[in-house]
Design a protein around this motif. Structure first.
Motif, mmCIF file in Angstrom:
data_model
loop_
_atom_site.group_PDB
_atom_site.id
_atom_site.type_symbol
_atom_site.label_atom_id
_atom_site.label_comp_id
_atom_site.label_asym_id
_atom_site.label_seq_id
_atom_site.Cartn_x
_atom_site.Cartn_y
_atom_site.Cartn_z
ATOM 1 N N GLN A 47 71.612 25.539 55.521
ATOM 2 C CA GLN A 47 73.002 25.734 55.080
ATOM 3 C C GLN A 47 73.510 27.137 55.393
ATOM 4 O OE1 GLN A 47 73.026 24.504 50.993
ATOM 5 N NE2 GLN A 47 72.607 22.384 51.594
ATOM 6 N N LEU A 48 72.587 28.084 55.458
ATOM 7 C CA LEU A 48 73.001 29.463 55.730
ATOM 8 C C LEU A 48 73.384 29.673 57.200
ATOM 9 C CD1 LEU A 48 70.332 31.415 53.653
ATOM 10 C CD2 LEU A 48 72.818 31.483 53.311
ATOM 11 N N GLN A 49 72.834 28.848 58.086
ATOM 12 C CA GLN A 49 73.002 29.134 59.513
ATOM 13 C C GLN A 49 74.472 29.208 59.960
ATOM 14 O OE1 GLN A 49 70.429 30.211 60.900
ATOM 15 N NE2 GLN A 49 71.370 30.668 62.878
ATOM 16 N N PRO A 50 75.318 28.231 59.581
ATOM 17 C CA PRO A 50 76.723 28.342 59.990
ATOM 18 C C PRO A 50 77.396 29.593 59.420
ATOM 19 C CG PRO A 50 76.248 26.140 59.153
ATOM 20 C CD PRO A 50 75.039 26.969 58.875
ATOM 21 N N LEU A 51 76.927 30.056 58.269
ATOM 22 C CA LEU A 51 77.530 31.271 57.690
ATOM 23 C C LEU A 51 77.157 32.488 58.525
ATOM 24 C CD1 LEU A 51 77.015 30.707 53.835
ATOM 25 C CD2 LEU A 51 78.816 29.881 55.347
ATOM 26 N N PHE A 52 75.885 32.573 58.912
ATOM 27 C CA PHE A 52 75.484 33.716 59.750
ATOM 28 C C PHE A 52 76.149 33.644 61.128
ATOM 29 C CE2 PHE A 52 71.983 34.199 56.658
ATOM 30 C CZ PHE A 52 72.212 35.533 56.355
ATOM 31 N N ASN A 53 76.303 32.442 61.665
ATOM 32 C CA ASN A 53 77.018 32.297 62.943
ATOM 33 C C ASN A 53 78.447 32.810 62.815
ATOM 34 O OD1 ASN A 53 74.896 31.070 64.270
ATOM 35 N ND2 ASN A 53 75.627 28.986 63.915
ATOM 36 N N ARG A 101 69.161 32.410 66.074
ATOM 37 C CA ARG A 101 68.076 31.936 65.203
ATOM 38 C C ARG A 101 67.905 32.944 64.087
ATOM 39 N NH1 ARG A 101 63.138 32.309 67.980
ATOM 40 N NH2 ARG A 101 62.697 34.036 66.597
ATOM 41 N N SER A 102 68.047 32.458 62.862
ATOM 42 C CA SER A 102 67.824 33.326 61.717
ATOM 43 C C SER A 102 66.411 33.029 61.214
ATOM 44 C CB SER A 102 68.876 33.040 60.646
ATOM 45 O OG SER A 102 68.657 33.883 59.536
ATOM 46 N N ASP A 103 65.627 34.094 61.031
ATOM 47 C CA ASP A 103 64.223 33.942 60.623
ATOM 48 C C ASP A 103 64.027 34.328 59.163
ATOM 49 O OD1 ASP A 103 63.487 33.179 63.199
ATOM 50 O OD2 ASP A 103 63.064 35.241 63.832
ATOM 51 N N TYR A 104 63.171 33.593 58.496
ATOM 52 C CA TYR A 104 62.933 33.806 57.057
ATOM 53 C C TYR A 104 61.449 33.733 56.721
ATOM 54 C CZ TYR A 104 67.781 32.207 56.985
ATOM 55 O OH TYR A 104 69.123 32.056 57.213
ATOM 56 N N MET A 105 61.114 34.348 55.593
ATOM 57 C CA MET A 105 59.816 34.108 54.986
ATOM 58 C C MET A 105 60.053 33.807 53.511
ATOM 59 S SD MET A 105 57.134 36.904 56.370
ATOM 60 C CE MET A 105 56.295 36.741 57.929
ATOM 61 N N ALA A 288 84.203 35.328 49.322
ATOM 62 C CA ALA A 288 83.227 35.789 48.325
ATOM 63 C C ALA A 288 82.129 34.757 48.055
ATOM 64 C CB ALA A 288 83.950 36.147 47.033
ATOM 65 N N THR A 289 82.493 33.466 48.009
ATOM 66 C CA THR A 289 81.468 32.448 47.701
ATOM 67 C C THR A 289 80.417 32.407 48.811
ATOM 68 O OG1 THR A 289 82.909 30.823 48.724
ATOM 69 C CG2 THR A 289 82.886 30.866 46.312
ATOM 70 N N GLU A 290 80.869 32.542 50.058
ATOM 71 C CA GLU A 290 79.920 32.522 51.175
ATOM 72 C C GLU A 290 79.048 33.780 51.169
ATOM 73 O OE1 GLU A 290 82.576 29.673 54.108
ATOM 74 O OE2 GLU A 290 82.179 31.726 54.755
ATOM 75 N N CYS A 291 79.656 34.906 50.820
ATOM 76 C CA CYS A 291 78.887 36.162 50.747
ATOM 77 C C CYS A 291 77.787 36.025 49.691
ATOM 78 C CB CYS A 291 79.791 37.333 50.382
ATOM 79 S SG CYS A 291 80.999 37.701 51.642
ATOM 80 N N GLU A 292 78.160 35.424 48.578
ATOM 81 C CA GLU A 292 77.218 35.254 47.482
ATOM 82 C C GLU A 292 76.012 34.421 47.930
ATOM 83 O OE1 GLU A 292 75.460 36.076 44.467
ATOM 84 O OE2 GLU A 292 77.418 37.034 44.793
ATOM 85 N N GLN A 293 76.326 33.356 48.651
ATOM 86 C CA GLN A 293 75.278 32.467 49.162
ATOM 87 C C GLN A 293 74.350 33.223 50.130
ATOM 88 O OE1 GLN A 293 77.226 28.966 50.728
ATOM 89 N NE2 GLN A 293 75.273 28.038 51.291
ATOM 90 N N MET A 294 74.935 34.034 50.998
ATOM 91 C CA MET A 294 74.135 34.768 51.979
ATOM 92 C C MET A 294 73.287 35.836 51.309
ATOM 93 S SD MET A 294 77.102 35.289 54.774
ATOM 94 C CE MET A 294 76.319 35.434 56.323
ATOM 95 N N ARG A 295 73.892 36.498 50.344
ATOM 96 C CA ARG A 295 73.201 37.624 49.714
ATOM 97 C C ARG A 295 71.904 37.216 49.031
ATOM 98 N NH1 ARG A 295 77.783 40.465 48.877
ATOM 99 N NH2 ARG A 295 78.332 39.280 47.024
ATOM 100 N N THR A 400 76.965 25.150 64.045
ATOM 101 C CA THR A 400 75.956 24.268 63.441
ATOM 102 C C THR A 400 74.572 24.910 63.345
ATOM 103 O OG1 THR A 400 75.677 23.383 65.674
ATOM 104 C CG2 THR A 400 76.950 22.047 64.145
ATOM 105 N N ALA A 401 73.764 24.353 62.448
ATOM 106 C CA ALA A 401 72.320 24.594 62.458
ATOM 107 C C ALA A 401 71.740 23.505 63.345
ATOM 108 C CB ALA A 401 71.765 24.477 61.053
ATOM 109 N N SER A 402 70.722 23.832 64.139
ATOM 110 C CA SER A 402 70.233 22.806 65.068
ATOM 111 C C SER A 402 68.753 23.009 65.350
ATOM 112 C CB SER A 402 70.998 22.884 66.372
ATOM 113 O OG SER A 402 71.092 24.212 66.772
ATOM 114 N N GLY A 403 67.938 22.416 64.540
ATOM 115 C CA GLY A 403 66.496 22.470 64.787
ATOM 116 C C GLY A 403 65.866 23.733 64.221
ATOM 117 N N TYR A 404 64.553 23.797 64.306
ATOM 118 C CA TYR A 404 63.846 24.910 63.665
ATOM 119 C C TYR A 404 62.666 25.379 64.507
ATOM 120 C CZ TYR A 404 60.313 21.396 62.386
ATOM 121 O OH TYR A 404 59.354 20.421 62.435
#
Ligand code: ADP
Ligand code: MG
Length: 431
Positions: A47-53, A101-105, A288-295, A400-404
């Protein structure tokens, strides 16, 4: 045939191969089974990917923050200065194409934390998709990975936006890239499914062979190209002389879609990531709602311009990692190395780095397949979500988010990256 023999056979048949350090060609290292990962965390990352894009596109459109950050870093970093000069010289882009590609741990306390957002030359689009299919033959729980199909279709979509029925992509590569197997699989997909022709070119060759037409069309040997796709140009060593910079400037000056344009590349700087952890700054760009989600996925990130931060790192060196403005793995400094680097750097030099909270996932038992052998070990994973954006002026045609990509490494290994030898490829089994 044992499971591992079947996997090895499948890996060879699907072209999951790489050139090893000794020059021999072998299969890419991978896990014998898909690794478990919490479904909620995976869904959150998707869900975060479109926000970072959207954030990347907005930063490039609005220019001022990127220009400000890049100008600051340029004082201490010649590579970023080169990119920034081009950003200032070329006209603002009106059409954008990004494969991100956004990377996470997943930190031990359950927080899904972002490692970084990659905006240029994201790798393993094909390998990750093929490995998921291979894993799925043995484990029905393997999460489907459609990165290759969806990113292939995105090239088609981006070329349609370019128009003129152009079916040509110019791919910028390194002069002596040995590991082209993953790229080759993507190129085969583009050709077979979409009739797209891809021509490889180095930045040095671009400096002499690229010609701009009357309305900045990108021409090479009389052919018009609709997309420049960078698989090189993301690190200082890709620009050994003025010719490479000249090549980059020419490509950026054309009206072809750049994947990515130089602005999107700057948006992927670690310094940009750090500056945006300031709520007052992030909220200038997204609701603000999207920022909150990303933060929620932001790890602690600090600028090294205060003595307080330097002291904090020095007193707890195992709780932080020091990062320069570089991509491609192997550049970060940890523990003792971080300490001696901080001691030897002047206050100015430090500003080219960011300090980041060390993320510490809970290790699990995995079996790696390396060089045909199985190696059991205690491991941790890094999840990457691929993203696609295509934008025309202020309109996001696709976002979009597309695969991992799941990469797994032995617990205690600090760096990451499959090509650099730290990690192995993996797939998701969601729980
Ligand atoms: P690069 O641009 O070189 O890929 P990254 O920021 O992705 O730089 O760092 C490289 C690797 O270092 C990551 O793949 C990850 O394994 C490890 N790493 C980076 N940041 C952290 C962090 N904050 N905590 C733990 N490991 C990290
Ligand atoms: Mg990385």
């Amino acid at each position: 045939m044992s499971d591992v023999e079947a996997l090895l056979k499948g890996a060879r048949e699907r072209g999951l191969m790489m050139t090893m350090a000794d020059g021999n060609i072998s299969h890419v290292p991978f896990t014998a089974h898909p690794s478990q990962f919490p479904r909620v965390a995976y869904e959150e990352a998707r869900q975060l990917q479109p926000l970072f894009n959207k954030l990347v596109v907005t930063l490039v459109r609005e220019r001022h923050l990127l220009a400000h950050i890049a100008a600051e870093v340029s004082k201490y970093d010649a590579f970023i200065r080169g990119l920034y000069d081009i950003f200032e010289q070329v006209p603002p882009v009106d059409r954008m194409f990004g494969i991100t590609r956004s990377d996470y741990m997943l930190n031990g306390d359950g927080r899904l934390l972002q490692i970084e957002m990659n905006t240029i030359s994201v790798a393993f689009v094909a390998f990750s998709s093929h490995l998921a299919r291979l894993h799925a033959e043995q484990d029905l729980n393997t999460e489907t990975n459609r990165a290759l199909e969806e990113i292939g279709s995105a090239f088609d979509e981006a070329l349609r936006l370019y128009g003129m029925e152009c079916r040509r992509v110019l791919m910028v590569v390194r002069p002596e890239e040995k590991n082209t197997f993953d790229q080759d699989l993507l190129l085969a997909r583009l050709k077979e499914q979409h009739g797209i022709e891809v021509t490889r070119i180095t930045l040095e060759q671009a400096s002499t062979t690229v010609v701009l037409g009357p309305t900045r069309e990108l021409l090479v040997d009389g052919h018009e190209y609709g997309i420049v796709y960078y698989r090189s140009g993301y690190t200082a060593s890709d620009y050994p002389s003025a010719s490479e910079w000249k090549g980059r400037l020419l490509l950026e000056s054309s009206c072809a879609l750049k994947c990515p344009d130089v602005g999107s590349q700057l948006a992927g700087m670690k310094k940009t990531q750090q500056v945006l952890t300031d709520p007052k700054i992030l909220e200038n760009f997204l609701p603000a709602t999207e920022c909150e989600q990303m933060r929620r996925c932001f790890a602690g990130l600090y600028s090294l311009d205060s003595e307080e931060v330097v002291q904090m790192a020095m007193s707890q060196p195992t709780s932080y990692v020091l990062k320069p403005q570089r991509e491609g793995g192997g550049n970060n400094l940890y523990g003792e190395d971080m300490l001696s680097a901080l001691r030897s750097m002047g206050a100015d030099e430090r500003r080219a780095y960011v300090l980041m909270e060390l993320i510490e996932p809970i290790p699990f038992n995995a079996v790696f397949v390396r060089d045909g052998q199985t190696v059991p070990c205690s491991a941790v994973s890094e999840l990457g979500i691929y993203g696609i954006f295509i934008a025309e002026k202020d309109h996001l045609v696709q976002n979009t988010a597309s695969g991992y990509l799941l990469r797994t490494k032995a617990h205690g290994v600090l760096e990451g990256g499959v090509a650099s030898g730290f990690s192995v490829l993996d797939s998701l089994s969601l729980k």
